[in-house]
Scaffold this active site. Sequence first.
Site, mmCIF file in Angstrom:
data_model
loop_
_atom_site.group_PDB
_atom_site.id
_atom_site.type_symbol
_atom_site.label_atom_id
_atom_site.label_comp_id
_atom_site.label_asym_id
_atom_site.label_seq_id
_atom_site.Cartn_x
_atom_site.Cartn_y
_atom_site.Cartn_z
ATOM 1 N N HIS A 1 -17.394 9.468 1.456
ATOM 2 C CA HIS A 1 -18.106 10.546 0.763
ATOM 3 C C HIS A 1 -18.607 11.597 1.761
ATOM 4 O O HIS A 1 -18.537 12.802 1.505
ATOM 5 C CB HIS A 1 -19.310 9.988 -0.002
ATOM 6 C CG HIS A 1 -18.962 9.352 -1.320
ATOM 7 N ND1 HIS A 1 -18.300 10.020 -2.318
ATOM 8 C CD2 HIS A 1 -19.219 8.101 -1.798
ATOM 9 C CE1 HIS A 1 -18.151 9.210 -3.365
ATOM 10 N NE2 HIS A 1 -18.690 8.044 -3.072
ATOM 11 N N HIS B 1 -16.128 3.275 2.121
ATOM 12 C CA HIS B 1 -16.199 4.109 0.924
ATOM 13 C C HIS B 1 -17.343 5.121 1.034
ATOM 14 O O HIS B 1 -17.158 6.307 0.747
ATOM 15 C CB HIS B 1 -16.411 3.210 -0.303
ATOM 16 C CG HIS B 1 -16.677 3.943 -1.578
ATOM 17 N ND1 HIS B 1 -15.687 4.269 -2.477
ATOM 18 C CD2 HIS B 1 -17.839 4.418 -2.114
ATOM 19 C CE1 HIS B 1 -16.216 4.918 -3.504
ATOM 20 N NE2 HIS B 1 -17.526 5.014 -3.320
ATOM 21 N N GLU B 2 -18.503 4.647 1.452
ATOM 22 C CA GLU B 2 -19.658 5.538 1.545
ATOM 23 C C GLU B 2 -19.482 6.593 2.638
ATOM 24 O O GLU B 2 -19.825 7.760 2.454
ATOM 25 C CB GLU B 2 -20.927 4.718 1.796
ATOM 26 C CG GLU B 2 -21.355 3.895 0.597
ATOM 27 C CD GLU B 2 -21.597 4.760 -0.631
ATOM 28 O OE1 GLU B 2 -22.388 5.718 -0.544
ATOM 29 O OE2 GLU B 2 -20.975 4.496 -1.669
ATOM 30 N N GLU C 1 -15.193 9.732 -6.422
ATOM 31 C CA GLU C 1 -15.101 8.286 -6.239
ATOM 32 C C GLU C 1 -13.692 7.879 -5.801
ATOM 33 O O GLU C 1 -13.521 7.069 -4.894
ATOM 34 C CB GLU C 1 -15.466 7.571 -7.541
ATOM 35 C CG GLU C 1 -16.949 7.513 -7.812
ATOM 36 C CD GLU C 1 -17.692 6.782 -6.714
ATOM 37 O OE1 GLU C 1 -17.441 5.578 -6.520
ATOM 38 O OE2 GLU C 1 -18.511 7.405 -6.044
#
Length: 266
Positions: A128, A124-125, A186
Site C-alpha cells: 500500500h 501487503h501493507e 487491495e
Amino acid sequence: MLIQLCLKMCLLLLSVLFLTACATTPTGRTQLAFMPDAEVNNMGLQAFENLKHEKPISRNVQDNQFVHCVASAIAREVGGEWEVVVFEDPALNAFALPGGKIGVYAGLVNLVDNQDQLATVIGHEVGHVLARHSNERLSQQLGAQAGITLVQAIAAPQTAMGQTAVSLLGIGAEYGIILPFSRLHESEADTIGLDLMAKAGFNPAESVALWLKMEQASQGPRPVEFLSTHPSHTTRIKDLQARIPKAQQLQQQAKAAGKNPHCVKG
C-alpha cells in the site's frame, strides 16, 4: 475579457496539476496523487507517534525478534529506514504507514503459523505504501488545500478532521472511522506484497493459507479488524493462486542470491 483570461489561467493551472499529479504505481497503473509525498510522510510519522503513546508496546522478546526478522527482510527489498513496532493488542491487525513505519499487533503474531504467513501481511501493507495509496486517497477525496489542513489536524487524532486524516492513511479503525482501501487498492497491494515477499525469499504459496486462516477467524463472534478495514473478496485467493507460480520464480531467484530468511516464531 477578464473572465476569459481567468478561465484560461484556471485551465492552465488544472492542466499543470494533472500532469504533475499523474504517477505510475509498481503494477503499471496510472494514478492521480498530487499531495506532496513529504507531507504525506509527515502524516504517517505523526500518526505512528500517536499510536505509540496510546497503545502499549509489546515487550515480548520472542514476538519482537520474530516480527523484526520478517519485517527487516521485507524492508531490505524496499530500501530506506523502517521503524517496526509490535503492539500489545489481541486484534488480528497490521499496518504500514508512509514515512517508513510498520506496526504489527500481538494478536496477528499469535495467529500466523510461520514466517511466510506473517510476510504475507507485512508485504501487503508495505505494498500500500509503495503504491502511494494514501496519497491517492487524499488527492481524490480531499483536494490539495484540504489535504494540507489534514497534515496539521493529524496531530489531534480525536478531532473529526484528525480522524479523517488517519482514516485515509489506512488505520482508521483505531479512531472509530473505517475508510477501507478500495478493491483496486487491495488487489494491487496483494500483487505487490506477493512479489515483495518472494523477492525476500519467503514462500508465496503460504499467502493462501494465511488468508484462509483470516477468513476462518472472521467467522467468530468478533469480526477480524484486519478484514474489516481491508475487505477480503472472494476473488482474492483465486488471484493469488494465479500469480503464485510467477512469485515462486522470484523466490527461487532470491534463494539463488542467498536470500534465505529464517525467522522463527517463539
